[in-house]
Write an enzyme that holds these catalytic residues in place. Structure first.
Site, PDB file in Angstrom:
ATOM      1  N   TYR A 140       0.821  -1.211   0.000  1.00 54.02           N
ATOM      2  CA  TYR A 140       0.000   0.000   0.000  1.00 54.02           C
ATOM      3  C   TYR A 140       0.861   1.270   0.000  1.00 54.02           C
ATOM      4  O   TYR A 140       0.373   2.349  -0.288  1.00 54.02           O
ATOM      5  CB  TYR A 140      -0.949   0.022   1.207  1.00 54.02           C
ATOM      6  CG  TYR A 140      -2.064  -1.011   1.152  1.00 54.02           C
ATOM      7  CD1 TYR A 140      -2.261  -1.803   0.031  1.00 54.02           C
ATOM      8  CD2 TYR A 140      -2.924  -1.185   2.225  1.00 54.02           C
ATOM      9  CE1 TYR A 140      -3.267  -2.749  -0.028  1.00 54.02           C
ATOM     10  CE2 TYR A 140      -3.945  -2.126   2.182  1.00 54.02           C
ATOM     11  CZ  TYR A 140      -4.111  -2.908   1.055  1.00 54.02           C
ATOM     12  OH  TYR A 140      -5.123  -3.834   1.008  1.00 54.02           O
ATOM     13  N   LYS A 191       3.404 -15.149   2.000  1.00 49.88           N
ATOM     14  CA  LYS A 191       3.311 -15.871   0.721  1.00 49.88           C
ATOM     15  C   LYS A 191       4.752 -16.186   0.296  1.00 49.88           C
ATOM     16  O   LYS A 191       5.194 -15.852  -0.813  1.00 49.88           O
ATOM     17  CB  LYS A 191       2.564 -14.994  -0.297  1.00 49.88           C
ATOM     18  CG  LYS A 191       2.139 -15.720  -1.549  1.00 49.88           C
ATOM     19  CD  LYS A 191       1.080 -16.780  -1.362  1.00 49.88           C
ATOM     20  CE  LYS A 191       0.779 -17.466  -2.676  1.00 49.88           C
ATOM     21  NZ  LYS A 191       0.062 -18.749  -2.528  1.00 49.88           N
ATOM     22  N   ASP A 252     -11.530  -9.156   6.803  1.00 49.84           N
ATOM     23  CA  ASP A 252     -12.900  -9.153   6.268  1.00 49.84           C
ATOM     24  C   ASP A 252     -13.431 -10.587   6.193  1.00 49.84           C
ATOM     25  O   ASP A 252     -14.602 -10.848   6.492  1.00 49.84           O
ATOM     26  CB  ASP A 252     -12.942  -8.526   4.873  1.00 49.84           C
ATOM     27  CG  ASP A 252     -13.167  -7.012   4.913  1.00 49.84           C
ATOM     28  OD1 ASP A 252     -12.679  -6.364   5.868  1.00 49.84           O
ATOM     29  OD2 ASP A 252     -13.825  -6.474   3.998  1.00 49.84           O
TER      30      ASP A 252
END
Ligand code: NAD
Length: 366
Positions: A140, A191, A252
């Protein structure tokens, strides 16, 4: 006296923050909580009035406040503003400027909401974990970023995932210390099978644990497997630590174990100073929800539970935090439901009425 800067923001932000504000005012009046509540302008409305999304007065109030209570940002009104205006006051910029690197997102299943949740009751039993999301780095914020036009006329969008040793260790230390105060288990999510930043993440978290936290049981999961495990058996987790984008997405997903995204609170914390105090911003995990904004139907419990986190983590009032969490639990047990957590056949109540119910439960418990 401690000062709380209150920023409703956009969409359902002002609606849910209004109920959280009433809860703070209740603690000031009924439990002698020494706070001053300062409402501050922010977002598209502030831009119309002052020419800035984050006006100077709000910036000053944020810098001086002991804690910030934030609602939500985003939506069509903000998107319509010039890019530079949005960048000036973006929530990501506030997080970065205040060095709010650790974002705590607790996930708790309330038995009263088992029926309303999309997961089975037996899967929800005992769910109580915290996602610690790194909030100051990663894709981000990474450079280079942008959209460019290639010689063949195509356009190419690109972002950069980047983490340094110190950024990883700072948030990993926070999560390891948190695990020490809970059930002593930390799951680090990355990851590493395809991303070098993930390889470094994994190595650094493991090295820190081995050097300083041998009492913590550390495991590692790839993010895709973690998403599946959160749905398959969420009760297996105690503390999860992960990067900015993975934490954003996984929380979420994890919201479904709590019944609704509207149930999740969060705390974003900076480094501790010499006295142990941290810059802190409290906000529900959800966004501005333009699809339901202005209707008075949003669930305010994520915002209200963010006040409980503020009571515990900034205001030094763990008993008041427990009182508030108990009042929310009692409100749910008594059957109060906003639309997002209403099981079939239940008539939902609105945002304000849910706030009323929590205040009534506080009155009864006090
Ligand atoms: P969202 O979280 O706003 O909404 C997702 C879905 O959940 C919607 O259907 C919404 O109605 C529902 N929902 C969310 N909160 C709820 C509540 N309290 N009660 C009942 N239902 C609720 O995410 P989105 O729709 O993807 O994004 C909308 C805007 O919010 C975007 O501009 C996005 O950038 C922004 N956003 C802001 C924040 C933040 O301020 N921290 C976080 C996430 C998204």
């Amino acid at each position: 006296m401690m000062t709380i800067a209150i920023i409703g923001g956009e969409g359902i932000g002002p609606e849910v923050t209004g109920e959280a504000r009433r809860v703070l005012a209740w603690f000031a009046a009924r439990r002698r909580l020494p706070v001053v509540l300062q409402d501050q302008a922010y977002g598209a409305e502030a831009y119309r009035r002052t020419g800035e999304v984050l006006p100077a007065a709000t910036r000053a109030a944020i810098a001086a406040a002991d804690a910030i209570l934030f609602g939500a940002t985003g939506g069509p009104e903000l998107a319509a503003l010039p890019d530079a205006a949005r960048a000036q006051g973006g929530l990501l910029k506030i997080r970065k400027d205040l060095t709010l690197f650790a974002n705590l997102r607790p996930i708790v299943s309330h038995p009263a909401l088992y029926e309303a949740a999309p997961l089975k009751a037996r899967v929800l039993e005992g769910v109580d974990f915290v996602i610690v999301r790194e909030l100051n780095g990663g894709i981000y914020f990474g450079e280079p970023r942008g959209i460019e036009t290639l010689p063949d006329g195509q356009r190419r969008g690109f972002n950069t995932q980047t983490y340094t040793t110190s950024e990883i260790r700072r948030v990993a230390r926070f999560a390891l210390e948190l695990a020490r105060t809970r059930r002593g288990r930390l799951c680090s999510v990355d990851k590493a099978n395809v991303m070098e930043s993930g390889v470094l993440w994994r190595e650094e978290v493991q090295a820190l644990r081995d050097a300083e936290f041998p009492d913590i049981a550390l495991s590692h999961l790839y993010v895709d497997n973690c998403a599946m495990q959160i749905v398959r058996q969420p009760s297996q987790f105690d503390v999860i630590v992960t990067d900015n984008i993975f934490g954003d997405i996984l929380s979420d997903c994890a919201a479904m174990a709590a019944g609704s995204l509207g149930m999740l609170p969060s705390a974003s914390l900076g480094p501790a100073d010499a006295t142990g105090r941290r810059q802190a911003l409290y906000e529900p995990v959800h966004g501005s929800a333009p699809d339901i904004a202005g209707k008075g139907i949003a669930n305010p419990l994520g915002a209200i539970l963010s006040v409980a986190m503020m009571l515990r983590l900034t205001l030094g009032r763990p008993e008041d935090a427990a009182l508030l969490e108990g009042a929310v639990g009692a409100t749910l047990a008594a059957g109060a439901r906003t639309a997002d957590i209403a099981e079939p056949g239940v008539v939902p109540i609105g945002t304000r009425a849910m706030g009323d119910e929590v205040l009534a439960a506080l009155d009864r418990a006090n």
